[in-house]
Design a protein around this motif. Structure first.
Motif: not given
Length: 115
Positions: A49-65
């Protein structure tokens, strides 16, 4: 009422929850592609029952920091400034949030969002 709507109402008490999605992948040809994450999150959001109203994206980015991840940095800034128009954040799995070498770093960002 269809089956998804019934599940949605049961999961959220009949109330639609405004949510943001955070998407991250570290390589172009990866199992966790941005499109795969979006599809999985959309399915989960429908059930919850969530309405996705915002998207934040980091394509091609490391998750280390946090450095080099403008999407996550912007989301944190929006949440802490009160500009966020959502109540929760959905990620495909915890590894998309980050692969921080210090687990306390990941917990600190989650805590900042909760506050």
């Amino acid at each position: 009422m269809d089956k998804v709507a019934t599940v949605r109402n049961a999961a959220s008490g009949g109330r639609i929850v405004r949510a943001a999605q955070y998407l991250r992948m570290s390589k172009e040809h990866q199992t966790y592609s941005i499109d795969n994450q979006k599809d999985a999150i959309r399915n989960y959001a429908d059930i919850m029952g969530y309405d996705i109203v915002a998207t934040y994206e980091d394509a091609g980015r490391s998750g280390l920091n946090l450095g080099g991840r403008p999407g996550l940095q912007q989301m944190l800034a929006d949440v802490e400034s009160g500009r966020a128009e959502f109540e929760t954040v959905v990620v495909y799995d915890v590894s998309r949030w980050g692969r921080f070498q210090n687990i306390d770093e990941s917990a600190a960002y989650e805590y900042r969002c909760q506050m």
